[in-house]
Scaffold this motif. Structure first.
Motif, short mmCIF file in Angstrom:
data_model
loop_
_atom_site.label_atom_id
_atom_site.label_comp_id
_atom_site.label_asym_id
_atom_site.label_seq_id
_atom_site.Cartn_x
_atom_site.Cartn_y
_atom_site.Cartn_z
N ILE A 3 33.45 -74.12 2.01
CA ILE A 3 32.54 -75.21 1.62
C ILE A 3 31.23 -74.64 1.09
CG2 ILE A 3 31.15 -77.14 2.49
CD1 ILE A 3 33.53 -77.86 4.30
N GLU A 4 30.68 -73.68 1.79
CA GLU A 4 29.40 -73.11 1.35
C GLU A 4 29.55 -72.39 0.01
OE1 GLU A 4 25.53 -72.45 0.99
OE2 GLU A 4 26.48 -73.77 2.43
N LYS A 5 30.65 -71.69 -0.17
CA LYS A 5 30.91 -70.99 -1.43
C LYS A 5 30.99 -71.99 -2.59
CE LYS A 5 34.61 -68.37 -3.58
NZ LYS A 5 35.95 -67.82 -3.39
N GLU A 6 31.69 -73.09 -2.37
CA GLU A 6 31.83 -74.10 -3.40
C GLU A 6 30.51 -74.84 -3.66
OE1 GLU A 6 34.37 -74.18 -5.33
OE2 GLU A 6 35.59 -72.84 -4.14
N ARG A 7 29.70 -75.00 -2.63
CA ARG A 7 28.38 -75.62 -2.78
C ARG A 7 27.47 -74.73 -3.64
NH1 ARG A 7 26.58 -79.21 0.95
NH2 ARG A 7 27.75 -78.17 2.58
N GLN A 8 27.53 -73.43 -3.41
CA GLN A 8 26.75 -72.50 -4.21
C GLN A 8 27.20 -72.53 -5.67
OE1 GLN A 8 27.17 -68.72 -2.24
NE2 GLN A 8 25.85 -69.31 -0.54
N LYS A 9 28.51 -72.60 -5.88
CA LYS A 9 29.04 -72.68 -7.24
C LYS A 9 28.55 -73.96 -7.92
CE LYS A 9 33.34 -72.43 -9.85
NZ LYS A 9 34.80 -72.31 -9.76
N LEU A 10 28.54 -75.06 -7.19
CA LEU A 10 28.03 -76.33 -7.73
C LEU A 10 26.57 -76.19 -8.15
CD1 LEU A 10 28.24 -79.38 -8.29
CD2 LEU A 10 27.68 -79.75 -5.88
N ASN A 11 25.76 -75.59 -7.32
CA ASN A 11 24.34 -75.41 -7.65
C ASN A 11 24.16 -74.53 -8.89
OD1 ASN A 11 23.38 -77.02 -5.57
ND2 ASN A 11 23.33 -75.33 -4.13
N GLN A 12 24.96 -73.48 -8.98
CA GLN A 12 24.87 -72.60 -10.15
C GLN A 12 25.25 -73.33 -11.43
OE1 GLN A 12 27.48 -69.42 -8.96
NE2 GLN A 12 25.87 -68.31 -7.86
N LEU A 13 26.32 -74.11 -11.36
CA LEU A 13 26.75 -74.87 -12.53
C LEU A 13 25.69 -75.90 -12.94
CD1 LEU A 13 30.51 -75.43 -11.64
CD2 LEU A 13 29.63 -74.07 -13.55
N ALA A 14 25.11 -76.56 -11.96
CA ALA A 14 24.09 -77.56 -12.25
C ALA A 14 22.87 -76.93 -12.91
CB ALA A 14 23.68 -78.28 -10.97
N GLU A 15 22.48 -75.76 -12.45
CA GLU A 15 21.34 -75.06 -13.07
C GLU A 15 21.69 -74.63 -14.49
OE1 GLU A 15 19.79 -71.80 -10.79
OE2 GLU A 15 19.71 -73.01 -8.96
N GLN A 16 22.91 -74.20 -14.69
CA GLN A 16 23.33 -73.69 -15.99
C GLN A 16 23.53 -74.81 -17.02
OE1 GLN A 16 26.83 -71.25 -15.74
NE2 GLN A 16 26.84 -70.76 -17.90
N TYR A 17 24.18 -75.91 -16.61
CA TYR A 17 24.59 -76.94 -17.56
C TYR A 17 23.87 -78.28 -17.41
CZ TYR A 17 28.62 -73.87 -18.32
OH TYR A 17 29.43 -72.80 -18.61
N GLY A 18 23.23 -78.52 -16.29
CA GLY A 18 22.65 -79.83 -16.02
C GLY A 18 23.63 -80.65 -15.19
N VAL A 19 23.09 -81.62 -14.47
CA VAL A 19 23.91 -82.33 -13.48
C VAL A 19 24.97 -83.26 -14.07
CG1 VAL A 19 22.19 -82.17 -11.65
CG2 VAL A 19 22.17 -84.13 -13.20
N ARG A 20 24.86 -83.62 -15.33
CA ARG A 20 25.84 -84.55 -15.92
C ARG A 20 26.98 -83.86 -16.66
NH1 ARG A 20 22.79 -89.89 -18.04
NH2 ARG A 20 21.70 -90.34 -16.09
N HIS A 21 26.99 -82.55 -16.66
CA HIS A 21 28.03 -81.81 -17.37
C HIS A 21 29.37 -81.99 -16.66
CE1 HIS A 21 30.27 -78.35 -18.97
NE2 HIS A 21 29.48 -78.49 -20.03
#
Length: 53
Positions: A3-21
């Motif tokens: 869960i923590e690993k996937e949460r970190q991945k989510l945060n990285q993606l959001a920073e990279q692409y924005g939350v609506r990507h």
């Protein structure tokens, strides 16, 4: 923990692409599924440990 690993991945993606990507939304749904599975296991375990009467 997964869960923590996937949460970190989510945060990285959001920073990279924005939350609506699309990738962010997909990762968010995956994380939700993992959290729901975890909560179900925990709830079922607690339910079994409670006294009947």
């Amino acid at each position: 923990m997964t869960i923590e690993k996937e949460r970190q991945k989510l945060n990285q993606l959001a920073e990279q692409y924005g939350v609506r990507h699309k990738a962010v939304l997909h990762q968010s749904m995956l994380l939700d599924t993992l959290i729901n599975k975890y909560n179900k296991i925990k709830y079922d375990d607690l339910k079994r440990k409670q006294p009947i009467a």
